[in-house]
Write an enzyme that holds these catalytic residues in place. Structure first.
Site, PDB file in Angstrom:
ATOM      1  N   ASP A  74       0.820  -1.218   0.000  1.00  0.00           N
ATOM      2  CA  ASP A  74       0.000   0.000   0.000  1.00  0.00           C
ATOM      3  C   ASP A  74       0.850   1.263   0.000  1.00  0.00           C
ATOM      4  OD1 ASP A  74      -2.177  -1.637   0.037  1.00  0.00           O
ATOM      5  OD2 ASP A  74      -3.129  -0.720   1.792  1.00  0.00           O
ATOM      6  N   ASN A  89      -4.169  -2.580  -4.450  1.00  0.00           N
ATOM      7  CA  ASN A  89      -5.365  -2.944  -3.674  1.00  0.00           C
ATOM      8  C   ASN A  89      -5.574  -1.976  -2.508  1.00  0.00           C
ATOM      9  OD1 ASN A  89      -7.599  -4.531  -3.163  1.00  0.00           O
ATOM     10  ND2 ASN A  89      -6.473  -6.051  -1.946  1.00  0.00           N
ATOM     11  N   ASP A 102      -8.941  -1.479  12.319  1.00  0.00           N
ATOM     12  CA  ASP A 102      -7.989  -2.405  11.694  1.00  0.00           C
ATOM     13  C   ASP A 102      -7.375  -3.405  12.675  1.00  0.00           C
ATOM     14  OD1 ASP A 102      -8.482  -1.284   9.244  1.00  0.00           O
ATOM     15  OD2 ASP A 102      -6.675  -0.055   9.207  1.00  0.00           O
ATOM     16  N   GLU A 151     -11.106  -5.065   2.409  1.00  0.00           N
ATOM     17  CA  GLU A 151     -10.523  -5.890   1.349  1.00  0.00           C
ATOM     18  C   GLU A 151     -11.423  -7.081   1.017  1.00  0.00           C
ATOM     19  OE1 GLU A 151      -9.098  -4.144   3.490  1.00  0.00           O
ATOM     20  OE2 GLU A 151      -6.978  -3.724   3.065  1.00  0.00           O
ATOM     21  N   HIS A 184      -5.030  -9.081   3.880  1.00  0.00           N
ATOM     22  CA  HIS A 184      -3.893  -9.177   4.804  1.00  0.00           C
ATOM     23  C   HIS A 184      -4.322  -9.381   6.250  1.00  0.00           C
ATOM     24  CE1 HIS A 184      -4.093  -4.546   5.422  1.00  0.00           C
ATOM     25  NE2 HIS A 184      -5.152  -4.930   4.740  1.00  0.00           N
ATOM     26  N   ARG A 185      -5.407  -8.713   6.639  1.00  0.00           N
ATOM     27  CA  ARG A 185      -5.773  -8.838   8.066  1.00  0.00           C
ATOM     28  C   ARG A 185      -6.431 -10.181   8.355  1.00  0.00           C
ATOM     29  NH1 ARG A 185      -3.457  -4.391   9.594  1.00  0.00           N
ATOM     30  NH2 ARG A 185      -3.825  -2.518   8.374  1.00  0.00           N
ATOM     31  N   LYS A 197       0.342  -6.517   1.742  1.00  0.00           N
ATOM     32  CA  LYS A 197      -0.399  -5.258   1.553  1.00  0.00           C
ATOM     33  C   LYS A 197      -0.024  -4.259   2.649  1.00  0.00           C
ATOM     34  CE  LYS A 197      -5.061  -3.447   0.742  1.00  0.00           C
ATOM     35  NZ  LYS A 197      -5.259  -2.377   1.702  1.00  0.00           N
TER      36      LYS A 197
HETATM   37  O1  LIG Z   1      -7.587   6.666   6.383  1.00  0.00           O
HETATM   38  C1  LIG Z   1      -6.958   5.617   6.443  1.00  0.00           C
HETATM   39  O2  LIG Z   1      -5.718   5.560   6.210  1.00  0.00           O
HETATM   40  C2  LIG Z   1      -7.677   4.372   6.824  1.00  0.00           C
HETATM   41  C3  LIG Z   1      -8.962   4.426   7.301  1.00  0.00           C
HETATM   42  C4  LIG Z   1      -9.729   3.250   7.732  1.00  0.00           C
HETATM   43  O3  LIG Z   1     -10.722   2.959   6.775  1.00  0.00           O
HETATM   44  P1  LIG Z   1     -12.291   3.325   6.940  1.00  0.00           P
HETATM   45  O4  LIG Z   1     -12.410   4.778   7.200  1.00  0.00           O
HETATM   46  O5  LIG Z   1     -12.867   2.947   5.601  1.00  0.00           O
HETATM   47  O6  LIG Z   1     -12.825   2.491   8.065  1.00  0.00           O
HETATM   48  C5  LIG Z   1      -8.822   2.030   7.877  1.00  0.00           C
HETATM   49  O7  LIG Z   1      -9.576   0.855   7.953  1.00  0.00           O
HETATM   50  C6  LIG Z   1      -7.850   1.923   6.733  1.00  0.00           C
HETATM   51  O8  LIG Z   1      -7.010   0.811   6.891  1.00  0.00           O
HETATM   52  C7  LIG Z   1      -6.959   3.117   6.650  1.00  0.00           C
HETATM   53  C1  LIG Z   2      -8.749  -1.546   5.195  1.00  0.00           C
HETATM   54  C2  LIG Z   2      -7.448  -1.364   5.099  1.00  0.00           C
HETATM   55  O1  LIG Z   2      -6.843  -0.534   4.195  1.00  0.00           O
HETATM   56  P1  LIG Z   2      -7.462   0.286   2.959  1.00  0.00           P
HETATM   57  O2  LIG Z   2      -8.853   0.688   3.295  1.00  0.00           O
HETATM   58  O3  LIG Z   2      -6.556   1.462   2.792  1.00  0.00           O
HETATM   59  O4  LIG Z   2      -7.407  -0.621   1.749  1.00  0.00           O
HETATM   60  C3  LIG Z   2      -6.525  -2.032   6.057  1.00  0.00           C
HETATM   61  O5  LIG Z   2      -5.334  -1.697   6.057  1.00  0.00           O
HETATM   62  O6  LIG Z   2      -6.944  -2.913   6.825  1.00  0.00           O
END
Ligand SMILES: O=C(O)C1=C[C@@H](OP(=O)(O)O)[C@@H](O)[C@H](O)C1
Ligand SMILES: C=C(OP(=O)(O)O)C(=O)O
Length: 429
Positions: free
Chosen positions: A48, A89, A309, A337, A383-384, A410
Site C-alpha cells: 500500500d 489494492n 484495523d 478488502e 492481509h488482516r 499489503k
Molecule cells: O484513512 C486511512 O488511512 C484508513 C482508514 C480506515 O478505513 P475506513 O475509514 O474505511 O474504516 C482504515 O480501515 C484503513 O485501513 C486506513
Molecule cells: C482496510 C485497510 O486498508 P485500505 O482501506 O486502505 O485498503 C486495512 O489496512 O486494513
C-alpha cells in the site's frame, strides 16, 4: 504462495514494530502536495505505501530513498498530467488520490484487484467531488474510475461518513489547495472517526489550517493554502502489531514489541486495553509493550469502530477466551478488502471457532481448549484475515494452510519473519 501454520505452544523475543502504513501514506501525500523538499524518516515498506510512492512519482513528485528516509520534492497543487494510475489494492491510497486527481485534467484509475478493491464502494466520495463540479465516470460507484477535474473552486460540500472515513480525509487533503474557501459537512454517522484525527494531525504538521468542530462533523477550510515542506518521523504501526500482540496473548509467551507510542492517535492502540480487559498480563511503558502470556483469556465486549484495523486480531484472541465476546459497531468491516464479517467468520468457523454474525457485530463463543484446524483457508486477498487466521493456527490442533498468504504484504510484508523470530512454527509452502 501459501503459509502452513503449525501449533506453537510458546513465543518469546523482541521485535521492533513495523512503521505505520496510515502515517506513511499521509506523509508521502502531503510531501507530494508541498512545493519544496520534505523528509520522511522510517517510512513503511508495504504494497500500500509503495502504491502511494509510485503514484505520486508518476504525478511528478521526485523521491530519493535510502535505508532510513525518503526525501520528496513535491508538485504542489499542479500534478503532472498522467493518463492512468494503478493503486493496487490500497483503498486509502485510491480515495486520497481520487481527491487529488480533481486538480488535474483527466486521470483514469485502473481496476487491478477486481475481487477486492474492485468490489469496494466509492460512491459517497464521487457524490462529494461532483458537488465541486468534478466529472466522474465510474461503474456503479466502483473501479475503474475516471476523474475529470475541470478546475474545482471550493464551496459547500456534504459527504457521507457512514461507510468510510477515507472520503472525508480525501476532501480534507484536497480542499486547502482550491482557490476558494470550503465547508465540509459530514452526513450520517462518521465511521472510523479516530483516523480523521490522524489526517488532521498530518495536515497541521504540513502547515495547513483547518477548523474542525469537536465531533469532526463540520469543517471550514480556507482556500488558496500551500502545503509546507517539513520533516516527518513515522511511528510504529498498531494495526499490524495488534496481530503480533494477539499471537503472544494466546500462547505461553514473553514477547516485547518496541516503538508503540502510548500517546498515539492510532485507534488500534486499543489492542493493549482490550488484551488488558481480557486479563492478559502485559505492560505498556516507554513505547514498549511486553506480554507475558499464559494462554488464558477472558471474554470481552468492545466497540470496534474505534480500532477498526485491529478488530480481526482481537476476534482471533477471543476465539480462545473463556466466555462469549462481542465486538459491536463494526458494520464497515464489510466494506474492506473482503467482507470482514461474513468472509472472515466463514474461515474462522472452518478452523473450528464458534462464531456468529449480525449486520454490525461479531460474536465469539470462546474455546479455551483450542480449535481443531486441519483446514485450508481462503484469505480473500485480505492481509488482516491472513494475520488473524495465523493467530488461530498457532493454537489449532492440526496445521492450518492459508492460501495466497503473500497478500499479507499489503501492509506487513515482514509478518511471518517476525513470527518466526519469536519462535512460531510457520512456513511458506
Ligand atoms: O484513512 C486511512 O488511512 C484508513 C482508514 C480506515 O478505513 P475506513 O475509514 O474505511 O474504516 C482504515 O480501515 C484503513 O485501513 C486506513
Ligand atoms: C482496510 C485497510 O486498508 P485500505 O482501506 O486502505 O485498503 C486495512 O489496512 O486494513
Amino acid at each position: 504462495m501459501d503459509v502452513l501454520v503449525n501449533n506453537t505452544p510458546s513465543l518469546a523475543g523482541e521485535i521492533n514494530a513495523l512503521s505505520s502504513k496510515n502515517y506513511t501514506t499521509r506523509y508521502l501525500l502531503v510531501g507530494a502536495l508541498a512545493e519544496g523538499t520534505s523528509t520522511i524518516y522510517y517510512p513503511a515498506h508495504s504494497e500500500d505505501s509503495d502504491a502511494m510512492r509510485r503514484c505520486i512519482q508518476e504525478l511528478g513528485a521526485e523521491l530519493i530513498e535510502d535505508e532510513e528516509k525518503i526525501t520528496i520534492t513535491g508538485f504542489g497543487a499542479s500534478p503532472r498530467q498522467v493518463s492512468e494510475l494503478n493503486v493496487g489494492n490500497a483503498g486509502a491510497v485510491l480515495r486520497f488520490l481520487m481527491g487529488i486527481a480533481a486538480l488535474g485534467e483527466e486521470i483514469h484509475f485502473v481496476n487491478t484487484y477486481p475481487e477486492s478493491l474492485g468490489k469496494r464502494p466509492h460512491q459517497d466520495l464521487i457524490d462529494a467531488l461532483e458537488q465541486l463540479g468534478v466529472e466522474v465516470e465510474h461503474q456503479d460507484g466502483r473501479l475503474p474510475i475516471t476523474i475529470r477535474g475541470g478546475k474545482p473552486q471550493g464551496g459547500a460540500i456534504r459527504v457521507s461518513g457512514s461507510v468510510s472515513s477515507q472520503y472525508l480525509s480525501a476532501l480534507l487533503f484536497l480542499t486547502p489547495l482550491l482557490p476558494e474557501d470550503s465547508t465540509i459537512e459530514v452526513l450520517g454517522d462518521l465511521k472510523s472517526k479516530v483516523v480523521v484525527g490522524q489526517t488532521l494531525e498530518v495536515l497541521e504538521q504540513a502547515g495547513i489550517t483547518i477548523h474542525a468542530d469537536e465531533n469532526y462533523m463540520f469543517f471550514t477550510v480556507p482556500g488558496g493554502q500551500k502545503y509546507k515542506p517539513a520533516e516527518y518521523t513515522v511511528q510504529g504501526d498498531y494495526p499490524g502489531s495488534a496481530a503480533i500482540l494477539a499471537a503472544a496473548a494466546v500462547t505461553n509467551s514473553e514477547v516485547t514489541v518496541t516503538r508503540l507510542m502510548e500517546e498515539s492517535k492510532q485507534g488500534e492502540r486499543a489492542i493493549v486495553d482490550v488484551l488488558r480487559m481480557m486479563e492478559v498480563p502485559l505492560t505498556h511503558e516507554n513505547n514498549t509493550v511486553t506480554i507475558k502470556g499464559n494462554g488464558r483469556l477472558k471474554a470481552v465486549e468492545f466497540d470496534g469502530d474505534a480500532a477498526t484495523d485491529a478488530v480481526l486480531a482481537m476476534v482471533a484472541a477471543a476465539v480462545f477466551a473463556e466466555g462469549t465476546s462481542r465486538f459491536y459497531n463494526v458494520e464497515n468491516l464489510r466494506y474492506k478488502e473482503c467482507d470482514r464479517i461474513t468472509d472472515y467468520l466463514t474461515e474462522l468457523a472452518k478452523a473450528g471457532a464458534k462464531v456468529e454474525e449480525k449486520q454490525a457485530e461479531i460474536i465469539v463463543h470462546g474455546r479455551p481448549e483450542g480449535v481443531e484446524g486441519g483446514v485450508e483457508i481462503n484469505a480473500h486477498y485480505d492481509h488482516r484475515v491472513i494475520m488473524a487466521l495465523t493467530i488461530v493456527g498457532l493454537r489449532a490442533k492440526q496445521p492450518i494452510r492459508i492460501k495466497d498468504a503473500h497478500h499479507v504484504a499489503k501492509s506487513y510484508p515482514g509478518y511471518f519473519d517476525h513470527l518466526q523470530t519469536l519462535g512460531a512454527n510457520v512456513e511458506w509452502v
